[in-house]
Design a protein around this motif. Structure first.
Motif, short mmCIF file in Angstrom:
data_model
loop_
_atom_site.label_atom_id
_atom_site.label_comp_id
_atom_site.label_asym_id
_atom_site.label_seq_id
_atom_site.Cartn_x
_atom_site.Cartn_y
_atom_site.Cartn_z
N UNK A 119 -2.95 -2.00 2.93
CA UNK A 119 -3.53 -0.93 2.12
C UNK A 119 -2.56 0.24 1.93
N UNK A 120 -2.21 0.54 0.71
CA UNK A 120 -1.38 1.69 0.40
C UNK A 120 -2.29 2.90 0.22
N UNK A 121 -2.00 3.99 0.91
CA UNK A 121 -2.87 5.17 0.83
C UNK A 121 -3.11 5.55 -0.64
N UNK A 122 -4.38 5.93 -0.95
CA UNK A 122 -5.52 6.17 -0.06
C UNK A 122 -6.42 4.95 0.15
N UNK B 67 -7.89 -3.55 -4.97
CA UNK B 67 -8.94 -3.42 -3.97
C UNK B 67 -10.28 -3.16 -4.65
N UNK B 68 -11.25 -4.07 -4.50
CA UNK B 68 -12.56 -3.87 -5.13
C UNK B 68 -13.24 -2.57 -4.71
N UNK B 69 -12.95 -2.09 -3.48
CA UNK B 69 -13.56 -0.85 -3.02
C UNK B 69 -13.05 0.38 -3.74
N UNK B 70 -11.83 0.30 -4.31
CA UNK B 70 -11.26 1.40 -5.08
C UNK B 70 -10.54 0.82 -6.31
N UNK C 293 -9.94 1.70 -9.29
CA UNK C 293 -9.15 2.50 -10.22
C UNK C 293 -7.74 2.77 -9.71
N UNK C 294 -7.47 2.39 -8.47
CA UNK C 294 -6.14 2.62 -7.89
C UNK C 294 -5.39 1.28 -7.83
N UNK C 295 -4.65 1.02 -8.88
CA UNK C 295 -3.93 -0.25 -8.99
C UNK C 295 -2.44 0.04 -8.82
N UNK C 296 -1.96 -0.11 -7.59
CA UNK C 296 -0.57 0.24 -7.30
C UNK C 296 0.42 -0.71 -7.95
N UNK D 266 7.80 5.44 -0.77
CA UNK D 266 7.15 4.64 -1.80
C UNK D 266 5.98 3.83 -1.25
N UNK D 267 5.98 3.57 0.07
CA UNK D 267 4.97 2.74 0.73
C UNK D 267 4.88 1.36 0.09
#
Length: 361
Positions: free
Chosen positions: A8-11, A39-42, A44-47, A295-296
């Motif tokens: 998992x990349x923050x957040x 991540x289905x839980x978030x 909108x955050x597509x790294x 960059x994580x």
């Protein structure tokens, strides 16, 4: 899809899960082809799509399909020989690109979340679903993964499919549910108990889970000897070392200052994935003269997940034994770049629950 995300990349959080989605048959994912991981839980955050270049490079361009109109003919022993591999043009003609596609407007270098306009190539982003809610895929996945994990009592992985008929009706189906078959899922690293004399690296921010063994090579760039204005000069030399080690089937640990894969050469080594693809663990260390936001692993997110690469980010309270690295004779050395071959193998231990990791001698 998995209920526990080891990288998992923050957040993002481990419990947000991880899903790999594509158009067409799931063989695209199973064979390591280009797909979208998020991540289905978030949702909108597509790294993976952190900029336009990354979106174009990592998005799906082809898909597998079954030739439903073929009523006769021999069945091939190879599964893939029985399938069609088609491009996005066929998907758009069939109408199935509407829910998953976007358009890259080449004249403006921008991406529009629709395939109903002209101006550039189509790309698979799943934006109509993930950003604009045309189908509640993330909500369904998160609910199913959480419910199954709670029922079984351990992290789970599922295989699923979504079908859309000619009328536009959508159907979500669970194909398989099983416990996550990962023998290393219970790894727990306690950094306070680690013996520094036996460690090369102690890290409190990492991606990945498990134990990486049988690594006898380290390729590293020393920050004290690096000229940040000439980082691009190192890429071809790193590529050559990588090619040699891959030919010899010798995985290695890659260590260097700043962001690996940075588009700004002054902030890290601007390598492409193809130049370091033999690495099994990658370490980002601080620059010697400036602070660089880590960059994580976002530059190589797709590859890190696909090939289970450990990614370690060294923070101000962490430990990296540069003196130990320098004490070994180099197999290859050029300025700040050194390749060291070790007599005994290293061990990279990754704890996804606490995002901690160590590399032991």
């Amino acid at each position: 899809a998995r209920s526990h995300n080891h990288s998992p990349v923050e957040p993002l959080l481990p419990e947000d899960g991880i899903a790999a989605i594509c158009i067409g048959l799931g063989r695209q994912v199973a064979t390591g082809g280009k797909c979208l991981r998020y991540s289905p839980g978030q949702p909108h955050r597509i790294h993976q799509f952190h900029n336009n270049e990354s979106t174009l490079d990592t998005s799906q361009r082809t898909f597998f399909a079954i030739p439903m109109g073929q009523e006769s003919g021999s069945v091939h022993p190879s599964e893939e020989e029985n399938l069609l591999k088609l491009g996005l043009k066929e998907a758009e003609q069939d109408g199935c690109l509407t829910l998953v596609g976007s358009t890259y407007i080449t004249s403006d270098d921008r991406i529009v979340d629709s395939v109903k306009i002209d101006g550039g190539p189509r790309i698979v982003t799943f934006a109509p679903i993930l950003k604009h809610g045309r189908f509640p895929l993330s909500e369904i996945l998160h609910h199913v993964l959480t419910s199954c994990e709670n029922y079984i009592g351990s992290p789970v992985e599922i295989e699923f499919a979504v079908s859309i008929d000619s009328s536009g009706s959508k159907r979500f189906a669970i194909l398989q549910v099983r416990p996550m078959m990962d023998g290393s899922v219970d790894i727990d690293v306690d950094l306070e108990e680690v013996d520094k004399d036996k460690a090369i690296c102690i890290c409190s921010q990492s991606l990945g889970n498990g134990v990486i063994e049988d690594v006898r090579d380290i390729v590293y760039v020393h920050p004290e000897r690096l000229n940040r204005m000439h980082t691009a000069d190192l890429t071809s030399e790193i590529e050559a070392i990588d090619a040699t080690l891959r030919q010899e089937s010798r995985p290695y640990v890659l260590i260097g200052p700043g962001r690996w894969g940075s588009s700004d050469p002054s902030l890290g080594i601007p390598v492409q994935w193809e130049q370091i693809m033999g690495s099994r663990a990658i370490v980002e260390a601080p620059m010697a003269d400036i602070h660089v936001e880590p960059s994580q692993g976002t530059h190589f997110f797709q590859n890190i997940i696909t090939f289970n690469i450990g990614y370690l980010t060294i923070g101000p309270e962490d430990f990296l034994d540069w003196d130990w690295l320098d004490s070994h004779e180099a197999s290859t050395e050029s300025g700040p770049l050194r390749h060291v071959r070790l007599e005994s193998s290293l061990k990279v231990i990754l704890d996804s629950r606490d995002s901690e990791a160590i590399i032991t001698k």
